[in-house]
Enzyme design. Sequence first.
Site, PDB file in Angstrom:
ATOM      1  N   SER A  15       0.844  21.785 -32.565  1.00  0.00           N
ATOM      2  CA  SER A  15       0.030  22.933 -32.138  1.00  0.00           C
ATOM      3  C   SER A  15      -0.526  22.678 -30.745  1.00  0.00           C
ATOM      4  O   SER A  15      -0.337  21.598 -30.169  1.00  0.00           O
ATOM      5  CB  SER A  15      -1.123  23.210 -33.129  1.00  0.00           C
ATOM      6  N   ARG A  37       0.839  14.748 -37.462  1.00  0.00           N
ATOM      7  CA  ARG A  37       0.390  14.149 -38.714  1.00  0.00           C
ATOM      8  C   ARG A  37       0.813  14.951 -39.945  1.00  0.00           C
ATOM      9  O   ARG A  37       1.473  14.439 -40.830  1.00  0.00           O
ATOM     10  CB  ARG A  37      -1.143  14.029 -38.670  1.00  0.00           C
ATOM     11  N   VAL A  63      -0.288   8.594 -36.105  1.00  0.00           N
ATOM     12  CA  VAL A  63      -0.161   7.636 -34.996  1.00  0.00           C
ATOM     13  C   VAL A  63      -1.265   6.579 -34.993  1.00  0.00           C
ATOM     14  O   VAL A  63      -1.238   5.669 -34.162  1.00  0.00           O
ATOM     15  CB  VAL A  63      -0.087   8.353 -33.620  1.00  0.00           C
ATOM     16  N   ASN A  89       0.056  12.706 -26.625  1.00  0.00           N
ATOM     17  CA  ASN A  89      -0.887  13.822 -26.626  1.00  0.00           C
ATOM     18  C   ASN A  89      -1.759  13.916 -27.878  1.00  0.00           C
ATOM     19  O   ASN A  89      -2.821  14.534 -27.843  1.00  0.00           O
ATOM     20  CB  ASN A  89      -0.073  15.122 -26.440  1.00  0.00           C
ATOM     21  N   TYR A 158     -15.567   9.914 -28.135  1.00  0.00           N
ATOM     22  CA  TYR A 158     -14.417  10.662 -27.595  1.00  0.00           C
ATOM     23  C   TYR A 158     -14.314  10.424 -26.089  1.00  0.00           C
ATOM     24  O   TYR A 158     -13.235  10.117 -25.568  1.00  0.00           O
ATOM     25  CB  TYR A 158     -14.601  12.148 -27.906  1.00  0.00           C
ATOM     26  N   LYS A 162     -11.287   8.632 -24.009  1.00  0.00           N
ATOM     27  CA  LYS A 162     -10.521   9.365 -22.991  1.00  0.00           C
ATOM     28  C   LYS A 162     -10.658   8.710 -21.604  1.00  0.00           C
ATOM     29  O   LYS A 162      -9.746   8.778 -20.791  1.00  0.00           O
ATOM     30  CB  LYS A 162     -10.955  10.830 -22.963  1.00  0.00           C
ATOM     31  N   THR A 193      -7.142  26.046 -28.130  1.00  0.00           N
ATOM     32  CA  THR A 193      -6.304  25.445 -29.180  1.00  0.00           C
ATOM     33  C   THR A 193      -7.166  25.343 -30.448  1.00  0.00           C
ATOM     34  O   THR A 193      -8.387  25.549 -30.385  1.00  0.00           O
ATOM     35  CB  THR A 193      -5.847  24.016 -28.795  1.00  0.00           C
TER      36      THR A 193
HETATM   37  N1  LIG Z   1      -8.447  21.707 -26.599  1.00  0.00           N
HETATM   38  C1  LIG Z   1      -9.196  21.170 -25.630  1.00  0.00           C
HETATM   39  O1  LIG Z   1     -10.151  21.788 -25.152  1.00  0.00           O
HETATM   40  C2  LIG Z   1      -8.860  19.820 -25.079  1.00  0.00           C
HETATM   41  C3  LIG Z   1      -9.470  19.444 -23.874  1.00  0.00           C
HETATM   42  C4  LIG Z   1      -9.192  18.194 -23.354  1.00  0.00           C
HETATM   43  C5  LIG Z   1      -8.299  17.356 -23.993  1.00  0.00           C
HETATM   44  N2  LIG Z   1      -7.722  17.751 -25.179  1.00  0.00           N
HETATM   45  C6  LIG Z   1      -6.801  16.817 -25.810  1.00  0.00           C
HETATM   46  O2  LIG Z   1      -5.560  17.471 -25.961  1.00  0.00           O
HETATM   47  C7  LIG Z   1      -4.817  16.829 -27.002  1.00  0.00           C
HETATM   48  C8  LIG Z   1      -4.202  17.880 -27.881  1.00  0.00           C
HETATM   49  O3  LIG Z   1      -5.231  18.631 -28.510  1.00  0.00           O
HETATM   50  P1  LIG Z   1      -5.172  20.205 -28.717  1.00  0.00           P
HETATM   51  O4  LIG Z   1      -6.319  20.777 -28.012  1.00  0.00           O
HETATM   52  O5  LIG Z   1      -3.809  20.711 -28.417  1.00  0.00           O
HETATM   53  O6  LIG Z   1      -5.533  20.276 -30.279  1.00  0.00           O
HETATM   54  P2  LIG Z   1      -4.683  20.627 -31.577  1.00  0.00           P
HETATM   55  O7  LIG Z   1      -4.002  21.939 -31.427  1.00  0.00           O
HETATM   56  O8  LIG Z   1      -5.623  20.427 -32.693  1.00  0.00           O
HETATM   57  O9  LIG Z   1      -3.533  19.513 -31.598  1.00  0.00           O
HETATM   58  C9  LIG Z   1      -3.769  18.196 -31.951  1.00  0.00           C
HETATM   59  C10 LIG Z   1      -2.434  17.606 -32.317  1.00  0.00           C
HETATM   60  O10 LIG Z   1      -2.586  16.200 -32.555  1.00  0.00           O
HETATM   61  C11 LIG Z   1      -2.080  15.911 -33.855  1.00  0.00           C
HETATM   62  N3  LIG Z   1      -2.758  14.772 -34.437  1.00  0.00           N
HETATM   63  C12 LIG Z   1      -4.072  14.619 -34.678  1.00  0.00           C
HETATM   64  N4  LIG Z   1      -4.298  13.451 -35.286  1.00  0.00           N
HETATM   65  C13 LIG Z   1      -3.091  12.849 -35.425  1.00  0.00           C
HETATM   66  C14 LIG Z   1      -2.658  11.626 -35.974  1.00  0.00           C
HETATM   67  N5  LIG Z   1      -3.517  10.761 -36.522  1.00  0.00           N
HETATM   68  N6  LIG Z   1      -1.339  11.335 -35.941  1.00  0.00           N
HETATM   69  C15 LIG Z   1      -0.458  12.201 -35.418  1.00  0.00           C
HETATM   70  N7  LIG Z   1      -0.803  13.381 -34.875  1.00  0.00           N
HETATM   71  C16 LIG Z   1      -2.117  13.698 -34.892  1.00  0.00           C
HETATM   72  C17 LIG Z   1      -2.294  17.176 -34.637  1.00  0.00           C
HETATM   73  O11 LIG Z   1      -1.507  17.196 -35.824  1.00  0.00           O
HETATM   74  P3  LIG Z   1      -2.243  17.648 -37.203  1.00  0.00           P
HETATM   75  O12 LIG Z   1      -2.781  19.028 -36.940  1.00  0.00           O
HETATM   76  O13 LIG Z   1      -1.196  17.575 -38.229  1.00  0.00           O
HETATM   77  O14 LIG Z   1      -3.359  16.651 -37.395  1.00  0.00           O
HETATM   78  C18 LIG Z   1      -1.874  18.205 -33.604  1.00  0.00           C
HETATM   79  O15 LIG Z   1      -0.468  18.274 -33.528  1.00  0.00           O
HETATM   80  C19 LIG Z   1      -5.796  15.889 -27.696  1.00  0.00           C
HETATM   81  O16 LIG Z   1      -5.554  14.565 -27.251  1.00  0.00           O
HETATM   82  C20 LIG Z   1      -7.147  16.362 -27.200  1.00  0.00           C
HETATM   83  O17 LIG Z   1      -8.096  15.325 -27.206  1.00  0.00           O
HETATM   84  C21 LIG Z   1      -7.983  18.969 -25.728  1.00  0.00           C
END
Ligand SMILES: NC(=O)c1ccc[n+]([C@@H]2O[C@H](COP(=O)([O-])OP(=O)(O)OC[C@H]3O[C@@H](n4cnc5c(N)ncnc54)[C@H](OP(=O)(O)O)[C@@H]3O)[C@@H](O)[C@H]2O)c1
Length: 242
Positions: A15, A37, A63, A89, A158, A162, A193
């Site tokens: 996602s 996951r 992971v 990611n 967090y 990061k 997201t």
């Molecule tokens: N959204 C923001 O505002 C934002 C801002 C800065 C940085 N980020 C970073 O962007 C990255 C992606 O996040 P996103 O915003 O795209 O959120 P997201 O849509 O919730 O995606 C997170 C992804 O990571 C996977 N994941 C989580 N825990 C895991 C594990 N233990 N093993 C394998 N996969 C795992 C999830 O799979 P499951 O759903 O199956 O757990 C999902 O595919 C993250 O590193 C986050 O910290 C996000």
Amino acid sequence: MAQPERAAIVTGASSGIGLAIARMLGQEGFAVTMAARRAEKLEGAVAGLAAEGFDVHGVAANVAEESEIHKVVGAHRERYERLDVLVNNAGVGIGASLADIQTKRLDMQLDINLRSIVLFYRECLPLLQAAGAEHSNALVVNTSSISGKRAEAWLSVYSASKHGVVGWTEAMNKELGPQGIKSTALCPAFVDTPMTDFVKEQVRAEDMIRPEDIAEAVRFMLRVSPACVVPEMMFVRPGDAL
Ligand SMILES: NC(=O)c1ccc[n+]([C@@H]2O[C@H](COP(=O)([O-])OP(=O)(O)OC[C@H]3O[C@@H](n4cnc5c(N)ncnc54)[C@H](OP(=O)(O)O)[C@@H]3O)[C@@H](O)[C@H]2O)c1
């Protein structure tokens, strides 16, 4: 199966940002191993990209577990035999004030957000070195956060994880850059997201960065010459205080 011209691994690909990057890589002609996951959610994402005509397959893996990282890299190696782009990611954020930090949640964030990146690099090193030797333009993208540049109260663990991603990326550029392996840390503010669902009553989804914006930045990274490294990319929203 014939070896593709280019291949990638994307973690957290079921996602949000990871799925958008996996789609972009498919558009760019990459065969992609998508890891996340929860198996069922991942299957849906893989089926969606396959229906768009891309060469993708999914490996459900946590992971935080070293053996699961071996599983992802092993499955990728067996299927595609090469790795040009690695996207680290997968990530989680759990807020808590200092007194309320639970050790289990501390370990989980460090394991998923930082430790897994170190292990993925190590396990992928021979494949990345082969790609670097072939075209001098192997790429590793590590998703940090704006919290990896400017720490936030309540998101201290967090933020620390990061910041670690940014530091690790710098070190890898120094260590692996001369071998044709470039590393970039993505440092976005709020992206629309599932991760930001908790804040959408205060910040509207349409006022957030789109996952596709991040994917476009990674597409740009694929285009730059082997002589150019972009060590980190910050994405903020108009008016965001830095
Ligand atoms: N959204 C923001 O505002 C934002 C801002 C800065 C940085 N980020 C970073 O962007 C990255 C992606 O996040 P996103 O915003 O795209 O959120 P997201 O849509 O919730 O995606 C997170 C992804 O990571 C996977 N994941 C989580 N825990 C895991 C594990 N233990 N093993 C394998 N996969 C795992 C999830 O799979 P499951 O759903 O199956 O757990 C999902 O595919 C993250 O590193 C986050 O910290 C996000």
